[in-house]
Design an enzyme around this catalytic site. Structure first.
Site, PDB file in Angstrom:
ATOM      1  N   ILE A 228       0.830  -1.215   0.000  1.00 24.41           N
ATOM      2  CA  ILE A 228       0.000   0.000   0.000  1.00 24.41           C
ATOM      3  C   ILE A 228       0.865   1.267   0.000  1.00 24.41           C
ATOM      4  O   ILE A 228       0.507   2.282  -0.610  1.00 24.41           O
ATOM      5  CB  ILE A 228      -1.020  -0.004   1.180  1.00 24.41           C
ATOM      6  CG1 ILE A 228      -2.068   1.087   1.023  1.00 24.41           C
ATOM      7  CG2 ILE A 228      -0.342   0.138   2.525  1.00 24.41           C
ATOM      8  CD1 ILE A 228      -3.128   0.789   0.016  1.00 24.41           C
TER       9      ILE A 228
ATOM     10  N   SER B   2      11.067   0.157   7.694  1.00 25.66           N
ATOM     11  CA  SER B   2      10.461  -1.170   7.576  1.00 25.66           C
ATOM     12  C   SER B   2      11.530  -2.169   7.993  1.00 25.66           C
ATOM     13  O   SER B   2      12.717  -1.953   7.737  1.00 25.66           O
ATOM     14  CB  SER B   2      10.043  -1.423   6.128  1.00 25.66           C
ATOM     15  OG  SER B   2       9.843  -2.805   5.918  1.00 25.66           O
TER      16      SER B   2
ATOM     17  N   LYS C 105      -6.346   2.812   7.034  1.00 20.17           N
ATOM     18  CA  LYS C 105      -7.602   2.252   7.546  1.00 20.17           C
ATOM     19  C   LYS C 105      -7.431   0.753   7.791  1.00 20.17           C
ATOM     20  O   LYS C 105      -6.679   0.132   7.043  1.00 20.17           O
ATOM     21  CB  LYS C 105      -8.748   2.535   6.583  1.00 20.17           C
ATOM     22  CG  LYS C 105      -8.676   1.792   5.237  1.00 20.17           C
ATOM     23  CD  LYS C 105      -9.589   0.597   5.170  1.00 20.17           C
ATOM     24  CE  LYS C 105      -9.106  -0.368   4.138  1.00 20.17           C
ATOM     25  NZ  LYS C 105      -9.674  -1.658   4.074  1.00 20.17           N
TER      26      LYS C 105
ATOM     27  N   ASP D 208     -13.026  -6.486   6.118  1.00 19.40           N
ATOM     28  CA  ASP D 208     -11.787  -5.770   5.766  1.00 19.40           C
ATOM     29  C   ASP D 208     -12.014  -4.924   4.513  1.00 19.40           C
ATOM     30  O   ASP D 208     -11.774  -3.710   4.534  1.00 19.40           O
ATOM     31  CB  ASP D 208     -10.609  -6.739   5.604  1.00 19.40           C
ATOM     32  CG  ASP D 208      -9.356  -6.017   5.146  1.00 19.40           C
ATOM     33  OD1 ASP D 208      -8.716  -5.363   5.980  1.00 19.40           O
ATOM     34  OD2 ASP D 208      -9.041  -6.080   3.942  1.00 19.40           O
TER      35      ASP D 208
END
Lengths: 315, 315
Positions: free
Chosen positions: B20, B42, B96, B174
């Site tokens: 994403i 990350s 989200k 989801d």
């Protein structure tokens, strides 16, 4: 001329005249001179000495003088009734849990705000005698851990309450939410669910046993164990340990208190008189008390909880 | 001297550099001259052209000039990361859903308020091109009913996302929460869950199919159908009917719009640029946007939903 100004008692109507109304609401209102029980309504129950109507509409039509309404029905219909009561411009006392969902509860609070009436989302266990002392004890210390143990026999305390194991009935969270209402009162920070094991009987839809890990914002570990099949000794306790090793036990649903093994308090339960005194104060001050955090914790547990099959439950 | 005052771009760091981030966050930040992508972190991903660190601590230590952090990790760890980001005095952009639970989401909002930083609980589907037109259409009419149909093939769109069917993974909610984020934007009133059937595969813990009955405060009936096993035509539509019989269809997740059968809009998806423009405005205005209502609807559905065994799911 110099005497205390006499305030007229707040005129109350009851919706729902079942066991909780008869056992708690009616005697608590009658014992408080600042309150007056005008009437009640129920499709069938007719308790002694209460002017009773079949419906809310009939009650309000016959008694326009009613200023506030206490809703003692099952939670599934509270939202609908609260809407009518608020639309009529009356203050609202909601039994616990305030509604069937957080969305309904928030909608009731919004409506009350828009109409300028008081709403009390009541959590009776917060008025147990030892709760405030526990809150003050915690406020004065660094806390290491908290353990909630709420174990009771559903067959003994909830006979015939079939709805409790149906979808939305909350299962062991029905009594367990009382412990969460105490927990969210005695802990100064927000309480957050991190993990929940939900044991659901294969023939039911709500949990009969739950183990939860929670935390406060600053990292105090909270464990909560709920069991609805407890035989022998029944337990409604919250154990708190400070970083210095001091130990507090709030027991019997908040009526007993011991610190480091020494009994500090052992009183009779007297929650509803405190609740009604709080409600009367709120109305006089044009304020509301709509804390939904205990219901939010249950919703979060159901949202992230792991479902585990438990043996069939037969009442 | 009469030129427009040049505002320095807002300096952004990313946490989580997965799909994403690469597909949406990085290009959206780079395309907006009011924003500057400083670095990312990350434990393993190293996308081209991004200065990357192993951890949030390392990134913030190396780049104290970072003013805002976008969190693109899985929801389970967002609360923990948001706490660190807010403690460092940075603004927060939350992917989200904003957190794993309502309690965590509210805790993040409280922390941001206390620290005086901006928080955006982002709902990307609200920035789909036809959403605002739909909202205005609804605002000008008396609405009779709304039908949400969100049917997609989990095998096609979510390969390898095993966590989606684990406890707390939300299952079909989801993607379904995107429809709820649109619904709560286009409907002017609160949306309340009344009933939910949750079909949960016997080897999973989250629903693969859901039917819900919802309502608005004033009684508009809303039906929502979610299916994660849809083969053939995939559907991400919201159908709205007015009391006069006018019919609107918001389709393809908000990129298509037709009214009374006539196509009004059919655009390419471009949600994240809008989201980031909104975030930049919020930061400049020292405001927050922390609407958790879509997550609250999912929690309420899980709270009162009826659990129904569905066939085993094998990816």
């Amino acid at each position: 001329m110099f005497g205390k100004k006499k305030v007229k008692p707040l005129k109350i109507g009851l919706v729902g005249l079942g066991k909780i109304a008869v056992d708690q609401h009616i005697p608590s209102i009658r014992a408080n001179p600042a309150l007056e029980l005008v009437a009640g309504c129920s499709p069938n129950a007719r308790p002694d000495g209460v002017t009773a109507y079949d419906s809310l509409e009939d009650m309000l039509a016959a008694h326009p003088e009613i200023e506030a309404v206490a809703i003692c029905t099952p939670p599934q219909i509270r939202h609908k009734i609260a809407r009518q009561v608020i639309a009529a411009g009356k203050h609202v006392f909601l039994e616990k849990p305030p509604a069937a969902t957080l969305g309904e509860a928030e909608a009731i609070a919004d409506l009350a705000r828009a109409k300028g009436v008081t709403v009390l989302a009541s959590w009776h266990s917060r008025y147990a005698p030892a709760v405030e002392t526990t809150r003050e004890w915690i406020a004065g210390r660094k806390i290491k851990s908290i353990h909630v143990v709420w174990k009771e026999n559903v067959r003994q305390w909830h006979p015939g309450q079939k709805w409790i194991f149906e979808a939305g009935g909350m299962g062991v969270f029905d009594p367990g939410i009382n412990s969460l209402s105490i927990l969210t009162r005695i802990v100064p920070e927000k309480v957050i669910v991190k993990k929940a094991d939900l044991h659901i009987p294969v023939n039911c839809e709500a949990p009969i046993q739950v183990e939860m890990d929670l935390t406060t914002e600053s990292g105090v570990a909270i464990r909560a164990d709920y069991d609805f099949l407890q035989t022998g000794i029944q337990t409604w306790s919250i154990f708190v340990e400070s970083e210095k090793g001091e130990k507090l036990e709030l027991s019997m649903g908040g009526t007993g208190l011991s610190i480091d093994g020494k009994e500090i308090m052992k009183e009779k339960e007297a929650e509803y008189p405190g609740l009604y005194a709080h409600f009367e104060k709120l109305v006089r001050a044009s304020q509301s008390d709509a804390d939904f955090s205990p219901l939010r914790i249950v919703a979060d547990a159901m949202l992230l909880g792991k479902r585990i099959d438990a043996p069939e439950y037969i009442e």
